[in-house]
Design an enzyme around this catalytic site. Structure first.
Site, short mmCIF file in Angstrom:
data_model
loop_
_atom_site.label_atom_id
_atom_site.label_comp_id
_atom_site.label_asym_id
_atom_site.label_seq_id
_atom_site.Cartn_x
_atom_site.Cartn_y
_atom_site.Cartn_z
N SER A 40 52.86 9.97 22.52
CA SER A 40 51.71 9.22 21.98
C SER A 40 50.68 10.15 21.36
O SER A 40 49.86 9.73 20.55
CB SER A 40 51.05 8.39 23.08
N TYR A 88 50.61 22.99 38.63
CA TYR A 88 51.17 22.92 37.27
C TYR A 88 52.15 24.07 37.04
O TYR A 88 53.27 23.86 36.52
CB TYR A 88 50.02 22.99 36.25
P1 NAP Z 1 48.70 15.59 26.05
O1 NAP Z 1 48.08 15.70 24.70
O2 NAP Z 1 47.82 15.34 27.23
O3 NAP Z 1 49.84 14.44 25.97
C1 NAP Z 1 50.59 14.16 27.13
C2 NAP Z 1 51.62 13.10 26.81
O4 NAP Z 1 52.37 12.82 28.00
C3 NAP Z 1 51.02 11.81 26.33
O5 NAP Z 1 51.84 11.27 25.32
C4 NAP Z 1 51.08 10.93 27.57
O6 NAP Z 1 51.24 9.58 27.20
C5 NAP Z 1 52.36 11.42 28.22
N1 NAP Z 1 52.43 11.15 29.66
C6 NAP Z 1 51.62 11.60 30.65
N2 NAP Z 1 52.02 11.12 31.83
C7 NAP Z 1 53.10 10.34 31.59
C8 NAP Z 1 53.95 9.56 32.41
N3 NAP Z 1 53.80 9.47 33.74
N4 NAP Z 1 54.98 8.88 31.83
C9 NAP Z 1 55.17 8.93 30.48
N5 NAP Z 1 54.38 9.66 29.65
C10 NAP Z 1 53.36 10.35 30.21
O7 NAP Z 1 49.56 16.88 26.39
P2 NAP Z 1 50.18 18.04 25.47
O8 NAP Z 1 49.19 19.14 25.42
O9 NAP Z 1 50.72 17.48 24.23
O10 NAP Z 1 51.37 18.50 26.43
C11 NAP Z 1 52.70 18.02 26.26
C12 NAP Z 1 53.63 18.88 27.07
O11 NAP Z 1 53.47 20.24 26.67
C13 NAP Z 1 53.35 18.86 28.57
O12 NAP Z 1 54.57 18.93 29.27
C14 NAP Z 1 52.56 20.13 28.79
O13 NAP Z 1 52.68 20.61 30.10
C15 NAP Z 1 53.21 21.05 27.78
N6 NAP Z 1 52.37 22.18 27.38
C16 NAP Z 1 51.22 21.99 26.67
C17 NAP Z 1 50.48 23.10 26.27
C18 NAP Z 1 49.23 22.98 25.45
O14 NAP Z 1 48.61 24.01 25.15
N7 NAP Z 1 48.81 21.80 25.04
C19 NAP Z 1 50.91 24.39 26.62
C20 NAP Z 1 52.08 24.54 27.35
C21 NAP Z 1 52.82 23.43 27.71
P3 NAP Z 1 50.25 8.39 27.64
O15 NAP Z 1 49.08 8.99 28.36
O16 NAP Z 1 49.89 7.73 26.34
O17 NAP Z 1 51.11 7.53 28.50
#
Ligand code: NAP
Length: 255
Positions: free
Chosen positions: A16, A157
């Protein structure tokens, strides 16, 4: 240039917003058929609608990666809608902060269930479809935090992201006989809605720690995911690809 993804059926959880949306968009622009998954139909539908407006083939599905029943229902709905599933991107994740001295069992379980146990439920649910697919692929979104580095407030985490990789390596072995590859991308600090909620001080500190002198973009991560999902990566399984602008390279702070 990577082979076309035209007609390939791709599932992206956590699509999303943020990295998942970036992955979904890049697949859609590559002419794949994309299942956009988030917890609510509204959130998933908004992203799928945007991708369709951009000319992509995207459909929204609501599911909770913490629930096996929800993921089983999702796999059935996606498989029936598209007539199969070729590529699964297990990307959904959360990163709430909590000092370990204050961390409750609920805090720990919530992060482990969303980030790590979800990998099991996602792969299990889509396995029957992937076994029937041509060149099936699974790509997990892990992190540098845990597998490579630590960060205060993120012991749960970091544990969850390291756990994903243990799962990934064993899944790669178990599923090799079915021709399914299982790999992971490890993003560093990527500009997303989630990261921006960490505040301007966090963003400034992290930018200063990256040799390439910028935060990553969701497209930087998506490019790595598409490579691991491509025909060109057919002999790569159980591996990690760090996408961090060199953040994990220096032995000390940058001059
Ligand atoms: P984000 O912007 O907070 O988006 C998180 C996504 O996960 C949203 O689409 C949310 O959808 C979904 N989500 C959360 N809980 C869920 C559940 N129980 N069931 C289904 N969907 C769920 O996060 P992001 O930064 O894009 O991170 C995405 C991934 O990358 C994560 O695994 C994170 O650990 C990893 N990551 C991110 C970074 C970074 O710098 N951003 C760095 C390293 C790794 P809804 O809330 O709409 O349901």
């Amino acid at each position: 240039m990577l082979s076309a993804f035209e007609g390939r059926i791709v599932v992206v959880t956590g699509a999303s917003r943020g990295i998942g949306k970036g992955i979904a968009r890049r697949f859609a622009l590559s002419r794949a058929r994309v299942a956009v998954v988030a917890r609510t139909p509204e959130a998933a539908g908004a992203c799928a609608g945007e991708l369709r407006e951009e000319g992509g083939d995207a459909h929204a599905f609501a599911a909770d990666v913490r629930s096996r029943d929800s993921m089983t229902a999702l796999a059935g709905a996606v498989g029936q809608h598209f007539g199969g599933v070729d590529i699964v991107c297990a990307n959904a994740g959360i990163f709430p902060s909590s000092p370990l001295a204050d961390m409750s069992a609920h805090d720990w379980d919530e992060v482990m269930n969303t980030n790590a146990r979800s990998a099991l439920f996602t792969v299990q649910a889509f396995l029957p479809w992937l076994k029937r697919a041509r060149a099936p692929r699974i790509v997990l979104t892990s992190s540098i935090t845990g597998p490579v580095t630590g960060f205060p407030g993120w012991s749960h985490y970091a544990a969850s992201k390291a756990a994903q990789l243990g799962f990934m390596r064993t899944a790669a072995l178990e599923l090799a006989k079915d021709g399914i590859t299982v790999n992971a991308v490890l993003p560093g600090n990527i500009v997303t809605e989630g990261l921006q909620q960490m505040g301007p001080d966090y963003v400034a500190t992290m930018s200063a720690a990256i040799p390439l002198a910028r935060l990553g973009t969701v497209d930087d991560v998506a490019a790595a995911v598409l490579f691991l999902a491509s025909a060109e990566a057919s002999f790569i399984t159980g591996q990690t690809l760090i996408v961090d602008g060199g953040q994990t390279l220096p032995e000390g702070s940058l001059a």
